[in-house]
Design a protein around this motif. Sequence first.
Motif, PDB file in Angstrom:
ATOM      1  N   PHE A 484       0.847  -1.195   0.000  1.00  0.00           N
ATOM      2  CA  PHE A 484       0.000   0.000   0.000  1.00  0.00           C
ATOM      3  C   PHE A 484       0.883   1.246   0.000  1.00  0.00           C
ATOM      4  O   PHE A 484       0.688   2.172  -0.798  1.00  0.00           O
ATOM      5  CB  PHE A 484      -0.904  -0.036   1.229  1.00  0.00           C
ATOM      6  N   ALA A 485       1.874   1.285   0.899  1.00  0.00           N
ATOM      7  CA  ALA A 485       2.740   2.459   1.041  1.00  0.00           C
ATOM      8  C   ALA A 485       3.563   2.704  -0.224  1.00  0.00           C
ATOM      9  O   ALA A 485       3.687   3.845  -0.687  1.00  0.00           O
ATOM     10  CB  ALA A 485       3.662   2.288   2.251  1.00  0.00           C
ATOM     11  N   LEU A 486       4.135   1.643  -0.790  1.00  0.00           N
ATOM     12  CA  LEU A 486       4.977   1.812  -1.982  1.00  0.00           C
ATOM     13  C   LEU A 486       4.144   2.194  -3.202  1.00  0.00           C
ATOM     14  O   LEU A 486       4.578   3.009  -4.027  1.00  0.00           O
ATOM     15  CB  LEU A 486       5.757   0.524  -2.251  1.00  0.00           C
ATOM     16  N   LEU A 487       2.953   1.623  -3.323  1.00  0.00           N
ATOM     17  CA  LEU A 487       2.085   1.993  -4.437  1.00  0.00           C
ATOM     18  C   LEU A 487       1.690   3.465  -4.345  1.00  0.00           C
ATOM     19  O   LEU A 487       1.750   4.204  -5.338  1.00  0.00           O
ATOM     20  CB  LEU A 487       0.842   1.104  -4.423  1.00  0.00           C
ATOM     21  N   GLU A 488       1.318   3.900  -3.153  1.00  0.00           N
ATOM     22  CA  GLU A 488       0.955   5.303  -2.950  1.00  0.00           C
ATOM     23  C   GLU A 488       2.136   6.219  -3.253  1.00  0.00           C
ATOM     24  O   GLU A 488       1.986   7.261  -3.911  1.00  0.00           O
ATOM     25  CB  GLU A 488       0.474   5.504  -1.513  1.00  0.00           C
ATOM     26  N   ALA A 489       3.334   5.845  -2.766  1.00  0.00           N
ATOM     27  CA  ALA A 489       4.521   6.668  -2.984  1.00  0.00           C
ATOM     28  C   ALA A 489       4.859   6.768  -4.467  1.00  0.00           C
ATOM     29  O   ALA A 489       5.226   7.847  -4.967  1.00  0.00           O
ATOM     30  CB  ALA A 489       5.705   6.097  -2.195  1.00  0.00           C
ATOM     31  N   LYS A 490       4.752   5.663  -5.190  1.00  0.00           N
ATOM     32  CA  LYS A 490       5.069   5.691  -6.622  1.00  0.00           C
ATOM     33  C   LYS A 490       4.112   6.597  -7.387  1.00  0.00           C
ATOM     34  O   LYS A 490       4.536   7.389  -8.238  1.00  0.00           O
ATOM     35  CB  LYS A 490       5.023   4.268  -7.196  1.00  0.00           C
ATOM     36  N   ILE A 491       2.820   6.480  -7.098  1.00  0.00           N
ATOM     37  CA  ILE A 491       1.840   7.303  -7.801  1.00  0.00           C
ATOM     38  C   ILE A 491       2.071   8.780  -7.500  1.00  0.00           C
ATOM     39  O   ILE A 491       2.079   9.630  -8.404  1.00  0.00           O
ATOM     40  CB  ILE A 491       0.409   6.878  -7.410  1.00  0.00           C
ATOM     41  N   ALA A 492       2.278   9.107  -6.220  1.00  0.00           N
ATOM     42  CA  ALA A 492       2.488  10.504  -5.841  1.00  0.00           C
ATOM     43  C   ALA A 492       3.750  11.064  -6.484  1.00  0.00           C
ATOM     44  O   ALA A 492       3.742  12.172  -7.039  1.00  0.00           O
ATOM     45  CB  ALA A 492       2.560  10.625  -4.323  1.00  0.00           C
ATOM     46  N   LEU A 493       4.844  10.307  -6.430  1.00  0.00           N
ATOM     47  CA  LEU A 493       6.099  10.788  -6.996  1.00  0.00           C
ATOM     48  C   LEU A 493       5.984  10.965  -8.507  1.00  0.00           C
ATOM     49  O   LEU A 493       6.465  11.962  -9.069  1.00  0.00           O
ATOM     50  CB  LEU A 493       7.234   9.828  -6.649  1.00  0.00           C
ATOM     51  N   CYS A 494       5.331  10.029  -9.178  1.00  0.00           N
ATOM     52  CA  CYS A 494       5.145  10.149 -10.633  1.00  0.00           C
ATOM     53  C   CYS A 494       4.388  11.426 -10.977  1.00  0.00           C
ATOM     54  O   CYS A 494       4.783  12.179 -11.892  1.00  0.00           O
ATOM     55  CB  CYS A 494       4.384   8.941 -11.163  1.00  0.00           C
ATOM     56  N   MET A 495       3.299  11.691 -10.268  1.00  0.00           N
ATOM     57  CA  MET A 495       2.462  12.841 -10.612  1.00  0.00           C
ATOM     58  C   MET A 495       3.149  14.159 -10.267  1.00  0.00           C
ATOM     59  O   MET A 495       2.925  15.177 -10.923  1.00  0.00           O
ATOM     60  CB  MET A 495       1.110  12.714  -9.902  1.00  0.00           C
ATOM     61  N   ILE A 496       4.011  14.159  -9.257  1.00  0.00           N
ATOM     62  CA  ILE A 496       4.791  15.358  -8.939  1.00  0.00           C
ATOM     63  C   ILE A 496       5.864  15.589 -10.004  1.00  0.00           C
ATOM     64  O   ILE A 496       6.064  16.717 -10.483  1.00  0.00           O
ATOM     65  CB  ILE A 496       5.417  15.228  -7.538  1.00  0.00           C
ATOM     66  N   LEU A 497       6.570  14.517 -10.398  1.00  0.00           N
ATOM     67  CA  LEU A 497       7.615  14.643 -11.413  1.00  0.00           C
ATOM     68  C   LEU A 497       7.038  15.063 -12.763  1.00  0.00           C
ATOM     69  O   LEU A 497       7.717  15.738 -13.547  1.00  0.00           O
ATOM     70  CB  LEU A 497       8.359  13.308 -11.554  1.00  0.00           C
ATOM     71  N   GLN A 498       5.813  14.658 -13.065  1.00  0.00           N
ATOM     72  CA  GLN A 498       5.184  15.035 -14.327  1.00  0.00           C
ATOM     73  C   GLN A 498       4.945  16.535 -14.435  1.00  0.00           C
ATOM     74  O   GLN A 498       4.916  17.074 -15.546  1.00  0.00           O
ATOM     75  CB  GLN A 498       3.852  14.297 -14.491  1.00  0.00           C
ATOM     76  N   ARG A 499       4.778  17.194 -13.300  1.00  0.00           N
ATOM     77  CA  ARG A 499       4.375  18.607 -13.323  1.00  0.00           C
ATOM     78  C   ARG A 499       5.427  19.578 -12.813  1.00  0.00           C
ATOM     79  O   ARG A 499       5.340  20.784 -13.091  1.00  0.00           O
ATOM     80  CB  ARG A 499       3.105  18.790 -12.477  1.00  0.00           C
ATOM     81  N   PHE A 500       6.417  19.093 -12.057  1.00  0.00           N
ATOM     82  CA  PHE A 500       7.335  20.024 -11.404  1.00  0.00           C
ATOM     83  C   PHE A 500       8.789  19.575 -11.502  1.00  0.00           C
ATOM     84  O   PHE A 500       9.097  18.384 -11.510  1.00  0.00           O
ATOM     85  CB  PHE A 500       6.998  20.154  -9.908  1.00  0.00           C
ATOM     86  N   GLU A 501       9.677  20.568 -11.552  1.00  0.00           N
ATOM     87  CA  GLU A 501      11.074  20.409 -11.157  1.00  0.00           C
ATOM     88  C   GLU A 501      11.191  21.014  -9.766  1.00  0.00           C
ATOM     89  O   GLU A 501      10.469  21.960  -9.431  1.00  0.00           O
ATOM     90  CB  GLU A 501      12.003  21.139 -12.120  1.00  0.00           C
ATOM     91  N   PHE A 502      12.086  20.498  -8.950  1.00  0.00           N
ATOM     92  CA  PHE A 502      12.191  21.040  -7.590  1.00  0.00           C
ATOM     93  C   PHE A 502      13.629  21.013  -7.096  1.00  0.00           C
ATOM     94  O   PHE A 502      14.447  20.198  -7.525  1.00  0.00           O
ATOM     95  CB  PHE A 502      11.274  20.272  -6.620  1.00  0.00           C
ATOM     96  N   GLU A 503      13.922  21.962  -6.235  1.00  0.00           N
ATOM     97  CA  GLU A 503      15.231  22.080  -5.586  1.00  0.00           C
ATOM     98  C   GLU A 503      15.018  22.583  -4.172  1.00  0.00           C
ATOM     99  O   GLU A 503      13.952  23.111  -3.834  1.00  0.00           O
ATOM    100  CB  GLU A 503      16.123  23.038  -6.374  1.00  0.00           C
ATOM    101  N   LEU A 504      16.028  22.404  -3.324  1.00  0.00           N
ATOM    102  CA  LEU A 504      15.908  22.871  -1.952  1.00  0.00           C
ATOM    103  C   LEU A 504      15.883  24.389  -1.909  1.00  0.00           C
ATOM    104  O   LEU A 504      16.617  25.064  -2.627  1.00  0.00           O
ATOM    105  CB  LEU A 504      17.067  22.345  -1.105  1.00  0.00           C
ATOM    106  N   ALA A 505      15.036  24.916  -1.069  1.00  0.00           N
ATOM    107  CA  ALA A 505      14.965  26.362  -0.869  1.00  0.00           C
ATOM    108  C   ALA A 505      16.120  26.813   0.033  1.00  0.00           C
ATOM    109  O   ALA A 505      16.649  26.016   0.821  1.00  0.00           O
ATOM    110  CB  ALA A 505      13.629  26.730  -0.229  1.00  0.00           C
ATOM    111  N   PRO A 506      16.529  28.072  -0.068  1.00  0.00           N
ATOM    112  CA  PRO A 506      17.621  28.569   0.801  1.00  0.00           C
ATOM    113  C   PRO A 506      17.306  28.420   2.284  1.00  0.00           C
ATOM    114  O   PRO A 506      18.227  28.317   3.107  1.00  0.00           O
ATOM    115  CB  PRO A 506      17.734  30.044   0.397  1.00  0.00           C
ATOM    116  N   SER A 507      16.016  28.411   2.645  1.00  0.00           N
ATOM    117  CA  SER A 507      15.637  28.312   4.059  1.00  0.00           C
ATOM    118  C   SER A 507      15.689  26.889   4.603  1.00  0.00           C
ATOM    119  O   SER A 507      15.528  26.683   5.808  1.00  0.00           O
ATOM    120  CB  SER A 507      14.216  28.865   4.247  1.00  0.00           C
ATOM    121  N   TYR A 508      15.949  25.900   3.721  1.00  0.00           N
ATOM    122  CA  TYR A 508      15.951  24.513   4.191  1.00  0.00           C
ATOM    123  C   TYR A 508      17.160  24.232   5.071  1.00  0.00           C
ATOM    124  O   TYR A 508      18.287  24.640   4.764  1.00  0.00           O
ATOM    125  CB  TYR A 508      15.959  23.532   3.011  1.00  0.00           C
ATOM    126  N   THR A 509      16.921  23.519   6.179  1.00  0.00           N
ATOM    127  CA  THR A 509      17.977  23.058   7.082  1.00  0.00           C
ATOM    128  C   THR A 509      17.929  21.541   7.124  1.00  0.00           C
ATOM    129  O   THR A 509      16.884  20.953   7.407  1.00  0.00           O
ATOM    130  CB  THR A 509      17.771  23.609   8.497  1.00  0.00           C
TER     131      THR A 509
END
Length: 531
Positions: A484-509
């Motif tokens: 259940f957890a891996l299926l959910e993670a794969k679907i979420a990650l796929c749909m995020i990668l389809q729409r966004f590029e992302f990098e850490l913000a300067p405020s990240y610690t």
Amino acid sequence: MVPGDTFASAAPLPWCFLVVVGGLVGLRLLWAASQLLDRLWWQPRRLERVLRAQGLRGTSYRFLTGDLKDMARLNQEAWSRPLPLRCHDIAPRVIPFLYKNMREHGKTSIYWFGSIPKVTIVDPDLVKEVMSNKFGHFEKPMFPALFKLLTDGVASKEGETWAKHRRILNPGFHLEKLKRMLPAFTVCCEELVSRWVESTGCDGSCELDIWPELKNLTGDVISRTAFGSSYLEGRRIFELQGEQAERVMKSFQKITIPGYMLLPTENNRKMRRINKEIETILRNLIGKRIQAMKKGDESTKDDLLGLLLESNMRVTDGGSKSGMAMTIEDIIGECKLFYFAGMETTSVLLTWTMVVLSIHPEWQDRAREEVLGLFGKNKPELEGLGGLKIVTMILYEVLRLYPPAVQYSRKTYKAMELGGIVYPAGVIVEMSVLMIHHDPDIWGSDVHEFKPNRFSEGISKASNGPGAFLPFGWGPRICIGQNFALLEAKIALCMILQRFEFELAPSYTHAPHTLFTMQPMHGAQVKLRVI
């Protein structure tokens, strides 16, 4: 005989009675005090002598608190210092006391959780032996009064009760059942992605803390997949469980004080009120669902609660096996577990995956290329998810470096031999998943590097020894919800990668730390850009 003589002769009797009662009470108090002294002093000392006589080293027992003060001090020191951004050598910060104890006393070493001795084990073969639990000599060391307020499901059961719950729950997590939940996964992910797109500015980018966002996502998913049309009521449970987890953690280091959970502290009272509200909501939901199922409403069988009740009723209808069915209280406990385990595990996995892919953009690009090649910008389909080799390797490597649960514990209830050491009853064996996952003898000299391709030939060939990859446990008690957890993670990650590029913000610690699961201490601030 005059009345006065009667009273005079009878007068001494009450005093004799009081003396006897007082003596009995005194004896009872002395017995209770001796039992408490034995539990808090003599028994720990006896266990320590037995362990040390067999060559084990570690800290010495200190009355009542054991190593709790040192743990708190080292945690505070370690947590005050963030890690460099590309540093995945996280054990000294996440488990500083255990890390120090093992360096000073060896991989198999003793320390004290209050008056209870713990022995750390990082040998995968010994871990497998403990977690196989062939003879039932190792059981979970639970603190019922505390953990029942948070979750009282199959993970906390033992013996035949555990076997009964597991048999009833298993059908709900088969792949064909998970297929029914795929629409709920994608709906929740679509809502998340749309909300993020709306947050972007005119340049198509935005900065946000993905940690609470992904907790909300997985809370939404478990609400929909567990309760279907009763999603909003399920959402309230998610909110309450989040607060309850924080309060339980505050109490955790105080439960070594005998009777602490019975004290009318503000936190204890609040935890009981939250638990009562959660159980009231669940009891009403379960009651309504049972009535709907009895009327033949087929739509009630497409979520986890429906599948659980269907399986439970089927066992009940088995005639001679009717005694195996769960009670309403049992089902309430399993529903609590759906929330706590289902929400926490996937949210921390997704959070660390996005953080790590921000640190290693080359792997983010490779994952996105794979996803777009399989699905384009369309919704991921179950059949295609099996072709996600790079995404799967990335998730496994994140689970290795940042396992949601950093250790598993079992307690001996009779003398048990393990690796040439005889552990007497009353010892907790602590299997440090984090130390096993970061052991260079198992994973190689590049153990602290993010290298998903170590899983290119599967889990069994990723390390020097089988059984060294333990993010979901091992053996008969392996996490029932891992698919259940891996299926959910794969679907979420796929749909995020389809729409966004992302990098850490300067405020990240970069500050991983552990509560019940490994979490980003100061959030996970990320800059998103729509593609």
